[in-house]
Design a protein around this motif. Structure first.
Motif, short mmCIF file in Angstrom:
data_model
loop_
_atom_site.label_atom_id
_atom_site.label_comp_id
_atom_site.label_asym_id
_atom_site.label_seq_id
_atom_site.Cartn_x
_atom_site.Cartn_y
_atom_site.Cartn_z
N ASN A 235 -4.85 0.38 4.87
CA ASN A 235 -3.91 0.23 5.97
C ASN A 235 -2.82 1.27 5.89
O ASN A 235 -1.93 1.19 5.04
CB ASN A 235 -3.33 -1.18 5.99
CG ASN A 235 -3.24 -1.71 7.41
OD1 ASN A 235 -3.53 -0.98 8.37
ND2 ASN A 235 -2.83 -2.95 7.56
N ASP A 236 -2.94 2.24 6.78
CA ASP A 236 -2.12 3.42 7.00
C ASP A 236 -2.62 4.60 6.19
O ASP A 236 -2.34 4.75 5.01
CB ASP A 236 -0.64 3.18 6.70
CG ASP A 236 0.03 2.39 7.80
OD1 ASP A 236 -0.70 1.70 8.53
OD2 ASP A 236 1.26 2.49 7.93
N PHE A 237 -3.36 5.43 6.88
CA PHE A 237 -3.82 6.66 6.24
C PHE A 237 -4.32 7.64 7.29
O PHE A 237 -4.56 7.29 8.43
CB PHE A 237 -4.97 6.37 5.26
CG PHE A 237 -6.28 6.02 5.94
CD1 PHE A 237 -6.50 4.75 6.44
CD2 PHE A 237 -7.29 6.97 6.08
CE1 PHE A 237 -7.69 4.43 7.07
CE2 PHE A 237 -8.49 6.66 6.70
CZ PHE A 237 -8.70 5.38 7.20
N SER B 58 0.81 -1.22 0.00
CA SER B 58 0.00 0.00 0.00
C SER B 58 0.84 1.27 0.00
O SER B 58 0.42 2.30 -0.49
CB SER B 58 -0.90 0.01 1.23
OG SER B 58 -0.11 -0.16 2.41
N HIS B 59 2.05 1.19 0.58
CA HIS B 59 2.95 2.34 0.60
C HIS B 59 4.34 1.91 1.02
O HIS B 59 4.57 0.73 1.31
CB HIS B 59 2.40 3.45 1.51
CG HIS B 59 2.30 3.08 2.95
ND1 HIS B 59 1.37 2.18 3.42
CD2 HIS B 59 2.99 3.50 4.05
CE1 HIS B 59 1.51 2.07 4.74
NE2 HIS B 59 2.48 2.85 5.14
N ALA B 60 5.27 2.88 1.09
CA ALA B 60 6.70 2.53 1.15
C ALA B 60 7.26 2.30 2.56
O ALA B 60 8.46 2.09 2.71
CB ALA B 60 7.52 3.64 0.46
N HIS B 61 6.43 2.36 3.59
CA HIS B 61 6.97 2.12 4.94
C HIS B 61 7.42 0.68 5.12
O HIS B 61 6.80 -0.25 4.59
CB HIS B 61 5.92 2.47 6.00
CG HIS B 61 5.81 3.95 6.23
ND1 HIS B 61 4.66 4.56 6.67
CD2 HIS B 61 6.73 4.94 6.09
CE1 HIS B 61 4.87 5.86 6.78
NE2 HIS B 61 6.11 6.12 6.43
N LEU B 62 8.48 0.51 5.92
CA LEU B 62 9.08 -0.82 6.07
C LEU B 62 8.12 -1.84 6.67
O LEU B 62 8.22 -3.03 6.38
CB LEU B 62 10.33 -0.73 6.95
CG LEU B 62 11.55 -0.09 6.31
CD1 LEU B 62 12.71 -0.09 7.29
CD2 LEU B 62 11.93 -0.81 5.02
N ASP B 63 7.21 -1.38 7.51
CA ASP B 63 6.27 -2.36 8.09
C ASP B 63 5.21 -2.80 7.07
O ASP B 63 4.34 -3.60 7.38
CB ASP B 63 5.64 -1.83 9.40
CG ASP B 63 4.95 -0.49 9.25
OD1 ASP B 63 5.32 0.27 8.33
OD2 ASP B 63 4.04 -0.20 10.05
N HIS B 64 5.33 -2.27 5.84
CA HIS B 64 4.43 -2.70 4.75
C HIS B 64 5.16 -3.33 3.56
O HIS B 64 4.59 -4.15 2.86
CB HIS B 64 3.57 -1.51 4.29
CG HIS B 64 2.66 -1.03 5.38
ND1 HIS B 64 1.31 -1.29 5.38
CD2 HIS B 64 2.92 -0.36 6.53
CE1 HIS B 64 0.77 -0.79 6.49
NE2 HIS B 64 1.73 -0.22 7.19
N ILE B 65 6.42 -2.92 3.33
CA ILE B 65 7.15 -3.51 2.20
C ILE B 65 8.42 -4.26 2.61
O ILE B 65 9.00 -4.98 1.81
CB ILE B 65 7.57 -2.45 1.13
CG1 ILE B 65 8.57 -1.44 1.71
CG2 ILE B 65 6.38 -1.76 0.54
CD1 ILE B 65 9.23 -0.59 0.64
N THR C 272 -3.69 10.22 2.00
CA THR C 272 -2.62 10.93 2.71
C THR C 272 -2.13 10.11 3.90
O THR C 272 -2.91 9.42 4.57
CB THR C 272 -3.15 12.28 3.20
OG1 THR C 272 -4.46 12.10 3.76
CG2 THR C 272 -3.24 13.27 2.06
N HIS C 273 -0.82 10.23 4.17
CA HIS C 273 -0.19 9.50 5.28
C HIS C 273 1.15 10.20 5.54
O HIS C 273 1.31 11.35 5.13
CB HIS C 273 -0.05 8.03 4.86
CG HIS C 273 0.54 7.11 5.87
ND1 HIS C 273 0.21 7.16 7.20
CD2 HIS C 273 1.47 6.10 5.75
CE1 HIS C 273 0.89 6.21 7.85
NE2 HIS C 273 1.66 5.57 6.99
N SER C 274 2.12 9.50 6.15
CA SER C 274 3.38 10.18 6.46
C SER C 274 4.52 9.81 5.51
O SER C 274 5.68 10.02 5.82
CB SER C 274 3.77 9.87 7.90
OG SER C 274 3.61 8.50 8.16
ZN LIG Z 1 2.77 3.73 7.18
#
Ligand SMILES: [Zn+2]
Length: 443
Positions: free
Chosen positions: A173-175, A79-86, A151-153
């Motif tokens: 998941n994460d927004f 869903s996005h580039a954060h480590l807890d997701h990729i 939007t997210h961080s």
């Molecule tokens: Zn995130």
């Protein structure tokens, strides 16, 4: 269809959800659980699938093998580039004959992870623009997948809408709902309304702050907080250090802009800042790239810090270390391991909050204590969260009107308030699913 909550339903991290559509399985996210990695000794930081599994740092996707589903996985969609997701993709994707599909920034960050770990994998990587869509080819049919801008961080985050015969599975998941983002576009409310009309069968939703009775402030507010500290607090003649999340490109943009207004040279120090800034530049999403200098390798870093030590009033340093991470720039500076000495009244601005896990809290307390001994001024918590609060979630549920809700992104204590919120909105218990990692639901 069946949905497996594989990771992130009992902890903040190792997010992964599997949607089993009979002949085909689609995976959302494949992230790392960072605390056990942070706690590894330096010499142990060579990662393999086996080691990461043994310390519980990757989602336990072996449940898919057990159910005979592994060979049916057609796509992994972060869903996005954060480590807890990729972050677990480099170690687990090889197990699947599946494409990895994400927005340009997400895929670019993934490529840097693969390079760092020297992993060469056979999976095909596909790029989809925010507010666009793609098709995933199944055994007999293809599935439409929408990447809805949110939007997210970090930048280019998506809500993912998987269209199935039974309705839409919406992975949110994460927004947060930021109506005044400082970079990128607002949430795509029109598309969400359209999806709601089509019918959302299941919503998997970031419920980390479902118990916090608030609307999460816009990134515009974080920018104003920074402006106050950087532009309206006297920092003439003193050293100025700012630290924030390396993947928070919009925040970095604000910091650089204020550094320029102060007529200071902006220098980025640290490997992870280099990694995310380079990824953002590659996909043309780093408007400040030409306004900064980056020093990464030891020689470069030490040379730069010697210059800054002599002329501290001319620079603004953006560096790693907001969580007190061992080995980060602030950590090493505070231990006198680098050629720069803090002086009384130097400013250190933490544009971050401490991630509330024991290792981070301890590291940060110890860092602060060492820094205070030097007489520097600490400005903490110059930050707003990237996660929706209870009142955002109320608006979101109202908007997408899902039939079933699965709270995600934390332990049950954190995410269970989502269940009460949904009941306030008229939901019946049978449509609310507080699940554990590894648990299956039938729809
Ligand atoms: Zn995130």
């Amino acid at each position: 269809m069946k949905i497996y909550g594989i990771g992130g339903f009992n902890e903040v991290g190792k997010n992964m959800t599997a949607v089993d559509l009979g002949d085909d399985v689609i995976l959302f996210d494949c992230g790392l659980f960072l605390p056990p990695i942070v706690e590894l000794e330096e010499a142990d930081k060579v990662y393999t699938e086996k080691k990461l599994r043994s310390i519980g740092a990757v989602p336990n996707d072996l449940v898919l093998d057990k159910m005979g589903l592994r060979h049916k996985v057609r796509a992994i969609i972060p869903s996005h580039a954060h480590l807890d997701h990729i972050g677990a993709i480099p170690f687990l994707a090889n197990r699947y004959k599946a494409d990895i599909i994400g927005t340009p920034f997400t895929i670019e960050v993934l490529k840097t992870l693969l390079k760092d770990e020297k992993i060469d994998f056979r999976n095909n990587m596909r790029v989809v623009q925010p507010n666009s869509f793609c098709y995933v080819q199944g055994k007999h049919k293809k599935y439409r997948v929408d990447f809805i801008n949110i939007t997210h961080s970090t930048i280019q985050c998506s809500l993912i809408a998987l269209h199935t015969r039974q309705g839409v599975v919406l992975y949110a998941n994460d927004f947060k709902l930021d109506n005044s983002p400082t970079m990128g576009q607002k949430p795509n409310y029109d598309k969400l309304r359209e999806i709601a009309k089509e019918g959302v069968k299941v919503l998997i939703v970031d419920s980390l702050y479902s118990g916090d009775e608030r609307k999460t402030a816009s990134e515009k507010v974080a920018r104003t907080l920074l402006e106050e500290v950087l532009l309206t607090t006297n920092n003439d003649g003193v050293g100025l250090f700012v630290t924030t999340f390396s993947s928070h490109i919009a925040r970095l943009k604000s910091i650089v802009e204020f550094g320029k207004q102060l007529n200071r040279k902006v220098v980025f120090l640290g490997r992870s800042l280099n990694k995310y800034v380079t990824a953002a530049s590659k996909v043309d999403l780093c408007p400040f790239r030409n306004d900064i200098e980056i020093a990464t390798y030891r020689d470069q870093l030490e040379r730069k810090l010697r210059q800054i030590d002599k002329n501290r009033e001319k620079y603004m340093v953006v560096c790693t270390g907001h969580q007190g991470e061992p080995g980060s720039i602030l950590d090493r500076l505070s231990r006198n391991k680098l050629p720069f000495k803090f002086q009384p009244k130097d400013h250190i601005v933490f544009s971050s909050s401490v991630i509330p896990v024991p290792s981070n809290i301890k590291n940060r307390d110890e860092l602060d204590a060492r820094l205070k001994k030097r007489g520097v001024r600490l400005f903490s918590n110059i930050h707003v969260s990237g996660h929706a609060g209870r009142e955002d979630l109320r608006d979101f549920i109202d908007l997408v009107n899902p039939e079933n809700i699965i709270p995600a992104h934390g332990d049950h204590k954190k995410i269970a308030p989502m269940i009460d919120l949904a009941k306030e909105l008229g939901y019946k218990q049978r449509n609310l699913h507080l699940i554990n990692d590894g648990q299956r639901l039938n729809f």
